[in-house]
Design an enzyme around this catalytic site. Structure first.
Site, PDB file in Angstrom:
ATOM      1  N   ASP A 198       0.878  -1.189   0.000  1.00  0.00           N
ATOM      2  CA  ASP A 198       0.000   0.000   0.000  1.00  0.00           C
ATOM      3  C   ASP A 198       0.910   1.233   0.000  1.00  0.00           C
ATOM      4  O   ASP A 198       1.079   1.914   1.003  1.00  0.00           O
ATOM      5  CB  ASP A 198      -0.870  -0.051   1.262  1.00  0.00           C
ATOM      6  CG  ASP A 198      -1.808   1.139   1.380  1.00  0.00           C
ATOM      7  OD1 ASP A 198      -2.090   1.790   0.357  1.00  0.00           O
ATOM      8  OD2 ASP A 198      -2.268   1.413   2.516  1.00  0.00           O
TER       9      ASP A 198
HETATM   10  C1  SPV Z   1      -6.841   2.160   3.869  1.00  0.00           C
HETATM   11  O1  SPV Z   1      -7.703   1.353   4.217  1.00  0.00           O
HETATM   12  O2  SPV Z   1      -6.206   2.067   2.831  1.00  0.00           O
HETATM   13  C2  SPV Z   1      -6.545   3.317   4.713  1.00  0.00           C
HETATM   14  C3  SPV Z   1      -6.670   3.199   6.135  1.00  0.00           C
HETATM   15  O3  SPV Z   1      -6.115   4.324   4.189  1.00  0.00           O
HETATM   16  S1  SPV Z   1      -5.100   2.882   6.795  1.00  0.00           S
HETATM   17  O4  SPV Z   1      -4.714   1.548   6.477  1.00  0.00           O
HETATM   18  O5  SPV Z   1      -5.314   3.144   8.175  1.00  0.00           O
HETATM   19  O6  SPV Z   1      -4.128   3.840   6.281  1.00  0.00           O
HETATM   20 MG    MG Z   2      -5.272   3.981   2.359  1.00  0.00          MG
END
Ligand code: SPV
Ligand code: MG
Length: 293
Positions: free
Chosen positions: A55
């Protein structure tokens, strides 16, 4: 009422906490709707994980948009799209808002980190964008939207980056002034203490959003009491799915028998129902009747 109007209506109901749940595809969005939640979070974390990618803006905007569009197609609930930092600078934000709005997305959320972002829970340093630069992105997003009901959420990462409460409040105020419809205040503390402090010190009418992944003890009553308008259960459904899939695969491998796992499976009928098979058969029958013989 369309999905954007639905979201606007929920935002206006006093004391209401909008319960939003993360998904990464159409199926996930449908399950969120069937279980009675209020909105779908097109989670960057979930969509990235579903592609087996970090991510960290490894996927492109089009890939995130495709996933969010499929979710919007599959549900009548508002889809709130996690758009990370807006995929670049103000020019990217302008393109992003145009394309997400066209795809029927109800809301976009952008965060005040630098591109490429890193997931907020990865240990180590998080780089924040200058406050004014991010406020300009919020202003650009608000100027670009065509539908007045389209919602822009400004996400403040100052607490995540360790910059403290004052900085978080200052940034939130700047994004509020720039026109944000909601402010997401993110925290990775193990308890909701700093979220409560932020909400106590937040004097604006602009409602607050939280993502309580690391402080699961918080209740809906706590949120309502602290003027928190929306909670995002960002990734729990995907994490539950990974655990369940691993458990069943391990058991199947060990036993070498499908019989051993039968009671852990959803019936095929439930999956046909999720596909919308009945509607497909109905429409086929309807058009068959109209066929010229
Ligand atoms: C996501 O679900 O991608 C978010 C929340 O942005 S977090 O993982 O807390 O960044
Ligand atoms: Mg996110």
């Amino acid at each position: 009422m369309n999905a954007r109007q639905q979201l606007r209506k929920m935002m206006q109901e006093p004391g209401r906490v909008i319960q939003t749940v993360g998904a990464h595809n159409a199926l996930g969005a449908k399950l969120v709707e069937q279980n009675g939640f209020d909105a779908v979070w097109a989670s960057g974390f979930e969509i990235s994980t579903a592609h087996a990618k970090p991510d960290a803006n490894i996927l492109t905007m089009v890939e995130f948009l495709n996933a969010a569009s499929q979710m919007a197609d599959a549900t009548t609930l508002p889809v709130i799209a996690d758009c990370d930092t807006g995929f670049g600078n103000v020019n990217n934000v302008i393109r992003m808002v145009r394309d997400y709005e066209k795809a029927g997305i109800a809301a976009v959320c952008i965060e005040d980190k630098v591109f490429p972002k890193m997931n907020s829970f990865i240990p180590g340093y998080q780089s924040l964008a200058p406050k004014d630069e991010f406020a300009a992105k919020i202003r650009a997003a608000k100027d670009t939207q065509q539908d007045p009901d389209f919602v822009v959420i400004a996400r403040v990462e100052a607490l995540i980056a360790g910059h403290g409460m004052e900085e978080a409040l200052e940034r939130a105020a700047a994004y509020d002034d720039a026109g944000a419809d909601l402010v997401l205040i993110h925290s990775k503390q193990k308890d909701p203490g700093e979220i409560f402090e932020f909400s106590r010190r937040w004097t604006s009418e602009t409602p607050l959003v939280i993502v309580p992944t690391t402080y699961p003890s918080i209740t809906l009553a706590d949120m309502s009491e602290h003027n928190i308008k929306m909670t995002i259960y960002a990734n729990q459904a995907l994490r539950a799915a990974v655990k369940a899939m691993n458990a069943v695969l391990a058991q199947l491998k060990e036993s070498g028998s499908l019989l051993a796992i039968q009671d852990q499976l959803s019936p095929m009928d439930q999956l046909f129902e999720l596909q919308g098979l009945k509607d497909m058969i109905k429409q086929e029958e309807h058009y068959k009747k109209l066929e010229v013989r």
